[in-house]
Scaffold this active site. Structure first.
Site, PDB file in Angstrom:
ATOM      1  N   ASP A 330       0.819  -1.207   0.000  1.00 43.44           N
ATOM      2  CA  ASP A 330       0.000   0.000   0.000  1.00 43.44           C
ATOM      3  C   ASP A 330       0.862   1.269   0.000  1.00 43.44           C
ATOM      4  O   ASP A 330       1.992   1.267   0.483  1.00 43.44           O
ATOM      5  CB  ASP A 330      -0.897  -0.033   1.243  1.00 43.44           C
ATOM      6  CG  ASP A 330      -2.033   0.960   1.187  1.00 43.44           C
ATOM      7  OD1 ASP A 330      -2.635   1.121   0.117  1.00 43.44           O
ATOM      8  OD2 ASP A 330      -2.337   1.578   2.226  1.00 43.44           O
ATOM      9  N   GLU A 377       0.600  -0.091  -4.884  1.00 40.93           N
ATOM     10  CA  GLU A 377      -0.491   0.877  -5.018  1.00 40.93           C
ATOM     11  C   GLU A 377       0.114   2.249  -5.271  1.00 40.93           C
ATOM     12  O   GLU A 377       0.825   2.804  -4.418  1.00 40.93           O
ATOM     13  CB  GLU A 377      -1.338   0.872  -3.737  1.00 40.93           C
ATOM     14  CG  GLU A 377      -2.560   1.783  -3.798  1.00 40.93           C
ATOM     15  CD  GLU A 377      -2.264   3.167  -3.295  1.00 40.93           C
ATOM     16  OE1 GLU A 377      -2.396   4.110  -4.115  1.00 40.93           O
ATOM     17  OE2 GLU A 377      -1.907   3.329  -2.123  1.00 40.93           O
ATOM     18  N   ASP A 428     -11.893   0.676  -0.970  1.00 38.96           N
ATOM     19  CA  ASP A 428     -12.199   2.049  -0.562  1.00 38.96           C
ATOM     20  C   ASP A 428     -13.195   2.742  -1.491  1.00 38.96           C
ATOM     21  O   ASP A 428     -13.548   3.906  -1.243  1.00 38.96           O
ATOM     22  CB  ASP A 428     -10.918   2.880  -0.513  1.00 38.96           C
ATOM     23  CG  ASP A 428     -10.120   2.655   0.769  1.00 38.96           C
ATOM     24  OD1 ASP A 428     -10.720   2.227   1.765  1.00 38.96           O
ATOM     25  OD2 ASP A 428      -8.902   2.912   0.761  1.00 38.96           O
TER      26      ASP A 428
END
Length: 529
Positions: A330, A377, A428
């Site tokens: 992430d 990401e 998300d």
């Protein structure tokens, strides 16, 4: 990665690069057992393929939350029949306040809430367990933890009385899990201190070399739970491999301040002499938020980490790379530059950009972990240097189709590059159906889909089809988008706290199973089988 079967001992050996974990022979695999080496037929990251995204907690279950039991096996089998080759999960580490998997108590441990009680019954560690919140479409974490705790305690009591069937693999796990002793002590101390953050403990408890007096049984119980978790997960992973499914894990960049990670490796973080953070994580102000986002994680002490050859990060990546087949890391942009906010600020507005460890870090990581198998990401507004850093190591970044229909993207013909992983949306984001229904300019998406000759029944189905049909080497789609679910099936709303987040749970896999043929046909048409 290989699995070896010893027929004489009726035992499965799962070998990793640094240590090995033992697993009891599972009769389900009778037809797959051979003498010697079994090479798994898994696709690598250079092959065109499709994956499915679903948190483990969202799997149907008899006991209120998705777990590592038979429903997870059923989900894997269904996904394989549909033609998917990757199951992407969210982090399964022990979650802290708010139940977010992105602020866990440990980067290494698994959350015992995911232990299957039904498997414990099969292993004769507990008696049969009644159903609990089986038909709920939301996870009640407090209720589930309270319900499961008594049965986990019973399993531990049985294990202590007669562990002959498990002791060899248990000892091997304890020897291989370098983080286990300190994590178990941290969690036992947290209970003893009635949930207080470790910075509020007394000096003896704050000392990582302090006494374990009075904690011995709790420490052994926590170690037992971690053994059971990893045993159940790896049996599930072996099953996934046998049907051609790779499991993708998710590693948050930051760790929570109140965590075993910061407790044990406190020198690796920017802390003051009372162990409070000097600076904390966040996102800079932008068009959507004039105050930015205040995340609150302690920031890394990159100078110290460099002096130690990034040992803490090597440990994190190595352990998780061995647990999962693929690892999504992430907030990759923070390795280039990260937003640093003084501790105590109420918003992220007064932060500033600080240069990260960049090439020095990744050079060291790949030198020490050449087999690291990760995607990164790289979403949001990022400077060109982030892309250059990613491309230098030939890493697959991410694209989200919901964000790919803007005016800037139109200048490039809405083209998705081949060297990336594309998602309809992530955990998300709104589901495709919710996203489309909330759009003010629906006609724009309708017109774009017409240019790509998408003629599925609904526009959000067309966007799903387009996502799978684009050039990206890997396409990953949430189950909710495959099934056309709406806002009721959303996983998380960033910037909010409440029971609506991290709690969505399927009540059945029947709908998914009914879509097997249509999904497989779609994957065939888009050349992802």
């Amino acid at each position: 990665m290989y699995v070896f079967y010893d027929i004489k001992k009726m035992t499965t050996f799962h070998f990793f690069t640094s240590h090995r974990l033992f697993f009891l022979y599972n009769k389900e695999y009778d037809m797959n057992i051979i003498q010697g080496e079994v090479k798994m037929k898994l696709k690598d990251l250079t092959e065109r393929q499709a994956g499915v995204l679903l948190p483990l907690f969202s799997i149907p279950s008899r006991h209120g939350i998705g777990d590592l039991g038979k429903e997870a096996y059923d989900f894997i089998d269904t996904s394989a029949k549909a033609g998917f080759s990757i199951w992407q999960m969210l982090p399964m580490n022990p979650s802290s306040a708010g139940n977010s998997p992105y602020t866990p108590y440990s980067s290494f441990a698994g959350d015992e809430i995911y232990i299957s009680l039904d498997l414990l019954t099969e292993w004769k560690l507990i008696d049969e367990v009644p159903s609990f919140h089986q038909d709920d479409s939301q996870v009640d974490y407090h209720a589930v933890r309270k319900f499961k705790e008594k049965y986990l305690r019973q399993a531990f009591a049985t294990f202590k009385k007669d562990n002959s069937e498990f002791i060899e693999e248990y000892n091997t796990f304890v020897q291989g899990a370098f983080w286990l002793e300190s994590y178990a002590r941290y969690m036992a101390l947290k209970v003893a201190n009635e949930g207080l953050s470790w910075v509020d403990w007394n000096d003896e408890d704050q000392d990582i070399n302090g006494s374990n007096e009075g904690l011995e049984d709790d420490i052994e119980y926590i170690k037992f739970l971690q053994y059971i978790f990893i045993k159940q997960f790896n049996l599930l992973k072996i099953h996934a491999h046998l049907v051609g499914i790779s499991i993708m894990g998710d590693l948050p960049l930051y760790v929570g301040h109140d965590s075993a990670d910061v407790y044990e490796f406190r020198e690796c973080f920017q802390l003051d002499d009372k162990y409070d953070p000097l600076f904390i994580s966040g996102a800079s102000p932008d068009y959507f938020s004039k105050d930015g986002q205040l995340w609150g994680h302690p920031l890394y002490n990159w100078d110290y980490l460099k002096e130690t050859n990034y040992d803490f990060w090597v440990r994190r990546l190595k352990w998780n790379n061995e647990i999962f087949d693929i690892l999504r890391v992430d907030h990759f942009r923070a390795f280039d530059t990260y937003w640093s906010v003084p501790y105590g600020e109420k918003t992220a507005r007064n932060g500033k950009w600080i240069e990260g460890p960049s090439y020095d870090f990744l050079d060291s990581i790949y030198q020490q972990l050449p087999e690291l198998n990760m995607i990164v990401e790289d979403l949001g507004e990022i400077r060109p240097e982030v892309i250059e850093l990613k491309d230098h190591y030939d890493l697959l970044g991410m694209r989200v189709m919901q964000f790919s229909f803007g005016w800037a993207e139109e200048q490039e013909g809405f083209k998705i590059p081949e060297h990336c992983v594309v998602y309809t949306g992530t955990h998300d984001n709104a589901t495709l159906k919710e996203w489309y229904e909330d759009l003010e300019d629906k006609k724009r998406i309708q017109d774009i889909m017409k240019t790509f000759k998408m003629n599925d029944e609904t526009v959000y189905q067309q966007v799903l089809h387009h996502t799978l049909n684009c050039d990206a080497i890997i396409a990953i789609v949430p189950v909710q988008d495959v099934l056309g679910y709406g806002k009721e099936a959303r996983i998380n709303i960033p910037g909010t706290v409440g029971k609506q987040n991290w709690s969505y749970k399927l009540t059945s896999l029947d709908d998914y199973k009914e879509h097997i043929d249509s999904i497989k046909q779609l994957l065939k048409e888009t050349k992802r089988l």
